[in-house]
Design an enzyme around this catalytic site. Sequence first.
Site, PDB file in Angstrom:
ATOM      1  N   HIS A 216       0.884  -1.135  -0.060  1.00 15.16           N
ATOM      2  CA  HIS A 216      -0.246   0.518  -0.035  1.00 15.16           C
ATOM      3  C   HIS A 216       1.111   1.272  -0.223  1.00 15.16           C
ATOM      4  O   HIS A 216       0.100   2.553   0.662  1.00 15.16           O
ATOM      5  CB  HIS A 216      -0.900   0.230   1.373  1.00 15.16           C
ATOM      6  CG  HIS A 216      -1.930  -1.288   0.553  1.00 15.16           C
ATOM      7  ND1 HIS A 216      -3.183  -0.941   0.481  1.00 15.16           N
ATOM      8  CD2 HIS A 216      -2.229  -2.263   1.683  1.00 15.16           C
ATOM      9  CE1 HIS A 216      -3.848  -1.456   0.151  1.00 15.16           C
ATOM     10  NE2 HIS A 216      -3.513  -2.673   1.119  1.00 15.16           N
ATOM     11  N   THR A 244       3.381  -4.724  -4.574  1.00 12.52           N
ATOM     12  CA  THR A 244       1.903  -5.543  -5.915  1.00 12.52           C
ATOM     13  C   THR A 244       2.450  -4.301  -6.865  1.00 12.52           C
ATOM     14  O   THR A 244       2.607  -3.401  -6.623  1.00 12.52           O
ATOM     15  CB  THR A 244       0.736  -5.036  -5.320  1.00 12.52           C
ATOM     16  OG1 THR A 244       0.099  -5.651  -6.211  1.00 12.52           O
ATOM     17  CG2 THR A 244       0.330  -4.072  -5.091  1.00 12.52           C
ATOM     18  N   LYS A 247      -2.086  -2.037  -7.357  1.00 11.61           N
ATOM     19  CA  LYS A 247      -2.593  -1.231  -6.890  1.00 11.61           C
ATOM     20  C   LYS A 247      -2.368   0.515  -7.325  1.00 11.61           C
ATOM     21  O   LYS A 247      -2.375   0.995  -8.398  1.00 11.61           O
ATOM     22  CB  LYS A 247      -2.698  -1.132  -5.027  1.00 11.61           C
ATOM     23  CG  LYS A 247      -3.015  -2.194  -4.099  1.00 11.61           C
ATOM     24  CD  LYS A 247      -2.722  -2.339  -3.093  1.00 11.61           C
ATOM     25  CE  LYS A 247      -3.612  -3.560  -1.914  1.00 11.61           C
ATOM     26  NZ  LYS A 247      -3.834  -4.768  -2.640  1.00 11.61           N
TER      27      LYS A 247
END
Length: 404
Positions: A216, A244, A247
């Site tokens: 995040h 990731t 996102k």
Amino acid sequence: MNFDAMFEEQLQALKDEGNYRYFKELERKCGKFPRAANHEDGQKRDVTVWCSNDYLGMGQHPSVVAAMCEAVQRTGTGAGGTRNISGTNHDHLLLEAELADLHGKEAALLFTSGYVSNWAALSTLGSRLPDCVILSDSGNHASMIEGIRHSRARKVIWQHNDVADLEAKLAALPANVPKIVAFESVYSMDGDICPMKEIVEVAEKYGAMTYLDEVHAVGLYGPRGGGVSEREGLAHRITLIEGTLGKAYGVVGGYITGSAALCDFIRSFASGFIFTTALPPAVAAAARTSIRHLKESSDERMQQRRQVARLRAALDREGIPHMHNDSHIVPVMIKDPVKTRMLADYLMDEWGIYVQPINYPTVPKGTERLRFTPSPLHTDADIDHLVNALRTLWRQCAIAHAVA
């Protein structure tokens, strides 16, 4: 034996508790983020998405879309196999090099999702390092918890972001056992940021490996989007950084970065890497384009921060309770699953605002919330419309305001 009846019984229990998940059918509109079409009962209408993890709208950025289209024309739609059997494409290696550079590491390794990268890496490390002990922050994501569980390594849970508790538990372990401290930078539901420097220093003091989940944070923090570890100048002191592509980078996939030996170790022993089809080369090409763009451009990050601050200030003026944190995540606290679902439905049906209710087990019971993620592409008018809707519904539903 009636298995369907067993399924239905447990599903009904979820519904009775208010924790059953209803999914909204959306159709994203390329180039118009955060707008989307909502399909329901044979009808279609425009809504504004307020809960996307495509934090910067990069999933619809023209250069990212163009890179994917070009790669599809050049390579086709799929990888053709696992990485081991014909599936390692030139675009995968280019992306892994880009990711290693992003985090200042020797190497990187791609996975099909952030969930899989956490599960595969932690389960492999925990199972193959003799007598390994994994010290896991109590707020860690389900993918980390599952990876640790699957490893069958000894697990020690330390209180969320509590460095003193972490040190006490490290000190209680034998000095000669391999230790892994697993934690996140930005926690997705509360939006709080870990005391990274202190965690790293304690881990180093006891000779522990550090495993950092930056899913995040990548793309969003640091001068090149390398995450909180880059912003704090700590990336070089962290053993493994996981992230990731799904996102802030707007595509799909997960990865780990670290030393060449570490990445080769995971590549060689992780079943979650060995036995799954590789990401399509077009996905890798699009992700690389997104990463390179955000390495050079801070415009998206700066505008997002402006809109986050604007939303928070407006909620404060209206006395609408939200969790204060230093991240881009704005949780508006409802603390009741039925009311959370009701408010989300009202926002969608009456105001054209889509936000997914967050209930147990994603968050503990009694902390149900609406989780808003302002992007650089939400306009001031979008924020005003959202706050006006929340103010109106707060009065209609007689929900408590924040205490001044």
